[in-house]
Motif scaffolding. Sequence first.
Motif: not given
Length: 154
Positions: A40-42, A45, A47-52, A57
């Motif tokens: 899971n990118p959370v 990743d 960059q991905y996790a910053r947007a959640t 992360r």
Amino acid sequence: MNEFGGYHIEDLFVGMSATYCKTLVERDVLLFAHACGDRNPVHLDEQYARATQFGGRIVHGMLSASVISAAIASRLPGPGSIYLSQDLKFVRPVRLGETVVAAVSVSEIDPAKRRVVLSTVCKVAGQIVISGRALVMATTSRIDDKASLPIVET
């Protein structure tokens, strides 16, 4: 105590407790992702996790909960015990570099079945991140019970 340094069922009492601490770092997360296949990118990743909703992360929930397993296997009841079940409630995320403190406490004992119910909680910086209950089979000092393990029924 048993020959491995764990507690026999006869040594346990309600209220007995133990803790185990582990700082979860990048290497732990990568090895866990590889071992279980949870990519899971959370968790992997930034960059991905910053947007959640987490803003960065977080450690896999089951990796954080595995510190409970370490507390059971190494502290209470300790080596020789068998994990039968675990209920978990994930309360807060754990971030890379945080230290998880797992505490286990005996809440029920069934000597006839060699079963122990443990209250389980993980904290980071004093805040609960995971809570739950575990069912564990403990070793016994009785020679007649060592010849054959009981069928695992929960």
